[in-house]
Scaffold this active site. Structure first.
Site, PDB file in Angstrom:
ATOM      1  N   ARG A  70       0.829  -1.214   0.000  1.00  0.00           N
ATOM      2  CA  ARG A  70       0.000   0.000   0.000  1.00  0.00           C
ATOM      3  C   ARG A  70       0.862   1.262   0.000  1.00  0.00           C
ATOM      4  O   ARG A  70       0.524   2.248  -0.644  1.00  0.00           O
ATOM      5  CB  ARG A  70      -0.948  -0.009   1.208  1.00  0.00           C
ATOM      6  CG  ARG A  70      -2.070  -1.041   1.057  1.00  0.00           C
ATOM      7  CD  ARG A  70      -3.017  -1.012   2.231  1.00  0.00           C
ATOM      8  NE  ARG A  70      -3.684   0.269   2.385  1.00  0.00           N
ATOM      9  CZ  ARG A  70      -4.200   0.715   3.523  1.00  0.00           C
ATOM     10  NH1 ARG A  70      -4.129  -0.018   4.611  1.00  0.00           N
ATOM     11  NH2 ARG A  70      -4.794   1.885   3.588  1.00  0.00           N
ATOM     12  N   GLN A 101      -9.764  10.344   7.934  1.00  0.00           N
ATOM     13  CA  GLN A 101      -9.541   8.947   8.328  1.00  0.00           C
ATOM     14  C   GLN A 101      -8.497   8.319   7.413  1.00  0.00           C
ATOM     15  O   GLN A 101      -8.136   7.167   7.576  1.00  0.00           O
ATOM     16  CB  GLN A 101     -10.836   8.145   8.184  1.00  0.00           C
ATOM     17  CG  GLN A 101     -11.966   8.686   9.014  1.00  0.00           C
ATOM     18  CD  GLN A 101     -13.275   7.988   8.685  1.00  0.00           C
ATOM     19  OE1 GLN A 101     -13.630   6.991   9.312  1.00  0.00           O
ATOM     20  NE2 GLN A 101     -13.982   8.495   7.704  1.00  0.00           N
ATOM     21  N   VAL A 103      -4.912   7.606   5.631  1.00  0.00           N
ATOM     22  CA  VAL A 103      -3.548   7.484   6.137  1.00  0.00           C
ATOM     23  C   VAL A 103      -2.535   7.821   5.047  1.00  0.00           C
ATOM     24  O   VAL A 103      -1.338   7.614   5.212  1.00  0.00           O
ATOM     25  CB  VAL A 103      -3.296   6.052   6.675  1.00  0.00           C
ATOM     26  CG1 VAL A 103      -4.190   5.774   7.878  1.00  0.00           C
ATOM     27  CG2 VAL A 103      -3.512   4.988   5.595  1.00  0.00           C
ATOM     28  N   HIS A 119      -6.377   8.525  11.860  1.00  0.00           N
ATOM     29  CA  HIS A 119      -5.932   7.130  11.767  1.00  0.00           C
ATOM     30  C   HIS A 119      -4.436   6.990  11.486  1.00  0.00           C
ATOM     31  O   HIS A 119      -3.978   5.949  11.062  1.00  0.00           O
ATOM     32  CB  HIS A 119      -6.747   6.385  10.694  1.00  0.00           C
ATOM     33  CG  HIS A 119      -8.178   6.169  11.098  1.00  0.00           C
ATOM     34  ND1 HIS A 119      -9.130   5.656  10.257  1.00  0.00           N
ATOM     35  CD2 HIS A 119      -8.817   6.414  12.270  1.00  0.00           C
ATOM     36  CE1 HIS A 119     -10.301   5.592  10.900  1.00  0.00           C
ATOM     37  NE2 HIS A 119     -10.134   6.051  12.117  1.00  0.00           N
ATOM     38  N   CYS A 127       8.088   1.360  16.306  1.00  0.00           N
ATOM     39  CA  CYS A 127       8.304   0.069  16.952  1.00  0.00           C
ATOM     40  C   CYS A 127       7.019  -0.381  17.654  1.00  0.00           C
ATOM     41  O   CYS A 127       6.357   0.410  18.319  1.00  0.00           O
ATOM     42  CB  CYS A 127       9.427   0.211  17.969  1.00  0.00           C
ATOM     43  SG  CYS A 127       9.677  -1.274  18.944  1.00  0.00           S
ATOM     44  N   SER A 189     -17.922   6.084   4.374  1.00  0.00           N
ATOM     45  CA  SER A 189     -19.136   5.285   4.511  1.00  0.00           C
ATOM     46  C   SER A 189     -19.785   5.530   5.871  1.00  0.00           C
ATOM     47  O   SER A 189     -20.926   5.140   6.097  1.00  0.00           O
ATOM     48  CB  SER A 189     -18.812   3.804   4.339  1.00  0.00           C
ATOM     49  OG  SER A 189     -17.828   3.428   5.266  1.00  0.00           O
ATOM     50  N   ASN A 213     -20.914  12.274  -1.357  1.00  0.00           N
ATOM     51  CA  ASN A 213     -20.551  10.866  -1.501  1.00  0.00           C
ATOM     52  C   ASN A 213     -21.079  10.334  -2.833  1.00  0.00           C
ATOM     53  O   ASN A 213     -22.097  10.807  -3.333  1.00  0.00           O
ATOM     54  CB  ASN A 213     -21.129  10.046  -0.335  1.00  0.00           C
ATOM     55  CG  ASN A 213     -20.423   8.708  -0.158  1.00  0.00           C
ATOM     56  OD1 ASN A 213     -20.364   7.886  -1.080  1.00  0.00           O
ATOM     57  ND2 ASN A 213     -19.876   8.477   1.025  1.00  0.00           N
TER      58      ASN A 213
HETATM   59  P1  NAD Z   1     -14.930   3.190   3.076  1.00  0.00           P
HETATM   60  O1  NAD Z   1     -14.130   2.390   2.099  1.00  0.00           O
HETATM   61  O2  NAD Z   1     -15.707   2.469   4.106  1.00  0.00           O
HETATM   62  O3  NAD Z   1     -15.963   4.123   2.271  1.00  0.00           O
HETATM   63  C1  NAD Z   1     -15.608   4.886   1.158  1.00  0.00           C
HETATM   64  C2  NAD Z   1     -16.786   5.778   0.809  1.00  0.00           C
HETATM   65  O4  NAD Z   1     -16.385   6.651  -0.244  1.00  0.00           O
HETATM   66  C3  NAD Z   1     -18.023   5.046   0.311  1.00  0.00           C
HETATM   67  O5  NAD Z   1     -19.156   5.542   0.999  1.00  0.00           O
HETATM   68  C4  NAD Z   1     -18.092   5.394  -1.178  1.00  0.00           C
HETATM   69  O6  NAD Z   1     -19.424   5.500  -1.648  1.00  0.00           O
HETATM   70  C5  NAD Z   1     -17.407   6.731  -1.217  1.00  0.00           C
HETATM   71  N1  NAD Z   1     -16.727   7.080  -2.468  1.00  0.00           N
HETATM   72  C6  NAD Z   1     -15.999   6.284  -3.285  1.00  0.00           C
HETATM   73  N2  NAD Z   1     -15.449   6.999  -4.281  1.00  0.00           N
HETATM   74  C7  NAD Z   1     -15.828   8.295  -4.075  1.00  0.00           C
HETATM   75  C8  NAD Z   1     -15.547   9.529  -4.734  1.00  0.00           C
HETATM   76  N3  NAD Z   1     -14.743   9.580  -5.819  1.00  0.00           N
HETATM   77  N4  NAD Z   1     -16.083  10.669  -4.247  1.00  0.00           N
HETATM   78  C9  NAD Z   1     -16.886  10.642  -3.144  1.00  0.00           C
HETATM   79  N5  NAD Z   1     -17.179   9.512  -2.482  1.00  0.00           N
HETATM   80  C10 NAD Z   1     -16.645   8.349  -2.926  1.00  0.00           C
HETATM   81  O7  NAD Z   1     -13.892   4.196   3.716  1.00  0.00           O
HETATM   82  P2  NAD Z   1     -13.873   5.014   5.093  1.00  0.00           P
HETATM   83  O8  NAD Z   1     -15.241   5.501   5.406  1.00  0.00           O
HETATM   84  O9  NAD Z   1     -12.773   5.954   4.964  1.00  0.00           O
HETATM   85  O10 NAD Z   1     -13.523   3.987   6.260  1.00  0.00           O
HETATM   86  C11 NAD Z   1     -12.733   2.861   6.201  1.00  0.00           C
HETATM   87  C12 NAD Z   1     -11.280   2.920   6.704  1.00  0.00           C
HETATM   88  O11 NAD Z   1     -10.472   2.828   5.562  1.00  0.00           O
HETATM   89  C13 NAD Z   1     -10.742   4.130   7.387  1.00  0.00           C
HETATM   90  O12 NAD Z   1     -10.397   3.748   8.661  1.00  0.00           O
HETATM   91  C14 NAD Z   1      -9.433   4.512   6.628  1.00  0.00           C
HETATM   92  O13 NAD Z   1      -8.367   4.675   7.536  1.00  0.00           O
HETATM   93  C15 NAD Z   1      -9.167   3.337   5.785  1.00  0.00           C
HETATM   94  N6  NAD Z   1      -8.593   3.520   4.416  1.00  0.00           N
HETATM   95  C16 NAD Z   1      -7.816   4.590   4.073  1.00  0.00           C
HETATM   96  C17 NAD Z   1      -7.347   4.740   2.755  1.00  0.00           C
HETATM   97  C18 NAD Z   1      -6.466   5.918   2.399  1.00  0.00           C
HETATM   98  O14 NAD Z   1      -5.783   6.454   3.248  1.00  0.00           O
HETATM   99  N7  NAD Z   1      -6.473   6.369   1.138  1.00  0.00           N
HETATM  100  C19 NAD Z   1      -7.705   3.811   1.790  1.00  0.00           C
HETATM  101  C20 NAD Z   1      -8.508   2.721   2.166  1.00  0.00           C
HETATM  102  C21 NAD Z   1      -8.955   2.592   3.474  1.00  0.00           C
HETATM  103 ZN    ZN Z   2      11.670  -0.501  20.059  1.00  0.00          ZN
END
Ligand code: NAD
Ligand code: ZN
Length: 244
Positions: A70, A101, A103, A119, A127, A189, A213
């Site tokens: 990643r 949220q 990272v 997050h 560590c 979401s 969204n």
């Molecule tokens: P999620 O995957 O649960 O939800 C993503 C949401 O984004 C969905 O509701 C979807 O409909 C919407 N979506 C998708 N493409 C879109 C766009 N182009 N424009 C607007 N909306 C769009 O993600 P979440 O709610 O962030 O929660 C899940 C966890 O995933 C978090 O804890 C996060 O740390 C982690 N995460 C982070 C990354 C990153 O840093 N890029 C990537 C994947 C997961």
């Molecule tokens: Zn250490």
């Protein structure tokens, strides 16, 4: 994108705003959300099976490799128009707090300063025993790299399922959400706590809730405005409509 005059007038009157972003905000930068199916080698795992202390205890190398994969994907990614629009909003609204949220570090790369990374950040490594940050580590080793100080296993500085959020950041996020006039929920979401409850804290204190969204979520029916579509298109349109 047609942004209603009613929403624009609310925004004009706002002096405090909060935006919470999730994985969807980075989707147009080519980064997958957790709900997109995992690909290739990783398709057989659910994120919960890789992003947890239990998973790391069971098979640290598997978890380390997933994050290394990643990290590589994120290295090639650039902020999209939505990230830049949010950096612009920060300059326009007197008190604006961006809570993410994600990272991936893309908000910071786009220039956002008032940013709470709830997050953590995937590019930071620490560590798992003593907590010390690592500046360098051997990515090609057959085993998980170890801490220079205590030999503990290194891990990404992100919040895993079942772990608590950085307290100070969370407190500031709650405070800002309680005090804002407008609360944006963008590309999340809304099922992961406690981020999901920030919207409720805002609403309870009288804020207008604006959701952006691609799809409806559990928050949609409580939102005052729901802008359906991609954040990389809607946010720049909103900034343009507000501030030309
Ligand atoms: P999620 O995957 O649960 O939800 C993503 C949401 O984004 C969905 O509701 C979807 O409909 C919407 N979506 C998708 N493409 C879109 C766009 N182009 N424009 C607007 N909306 C769009 O993600 P979440 O709610 O962030 O929660 C899940 C966890 O995933 C978090 O804890 C996060 O740390 C982690 N995460 C982070 C990354 C990153 O840093 N890029 C990537 C994947 C997961
Ligand atoms: Zn250490």
């Amino acid at each position: 994108m047609n942004i209603s005059a009613e929403l624009l007038s609310f925004l004009r009157g706002a002096s405090r705003a909060v935006a919470l972003t999730g994985a969807g905000a980075s989707q147009e930068s080519g980064l997958r959300t957790f709900r997109d199916s995992q690909i290739g080698l990783w398709a057989q795992y659910r994120p919960e099976e890789l992003a947890s202390p239990e998973a790391f205890a069971r098979d640290p190398k598997l978890v380390w490799d997933w994050y290394a994969w990643r990290r590589e994907a994120i290295k090639g990614a650039r902020p999209n128009a939505g990230h830049y629009a949010l950096a612009e909003v920060e300059k326009k609204i007197p008190q604006f707090t961006l809570i993410t949220q994600n990272v991936d570090g893309l908000h910071r790369m786009a220039g956002s300063l008032a940013l709470l990374e709830l997050h953590g950040n995937i590019q930071r490594v620490r560590c798992s025993e003593c907590g010390e940050y690592a500046e360098t580590w051997n990515e090609d080793s057959e085993t998980v790299p170890r801490c220079d100080y205590c030999e503990g296993l290194l891990r990404p500085d992100v919040v895993w399922f079942g772990e608590s959020l950085p307290r100070n950041q969370l407190e500031r996020a709650v405070e800002a959400s309680r005090a804002c006039d407008v609360y944006f929920s963008i590309g999340t979401s809304g099922v992961v706590q406690p981020a999901a409850s920030l919207a409720h804290a805002a609403k309870k204190n009288g804020a207008i809730i604006v959701e952006i969204n691609a799809e409806t979520t559990p928050l949609t029916e409580k939102a005052d405005f729901f802008l359906q579509g991609k954040s990389g298109e809607i946010l720049p349109a909103l900034v343009k409509a507000m501030w030309g």
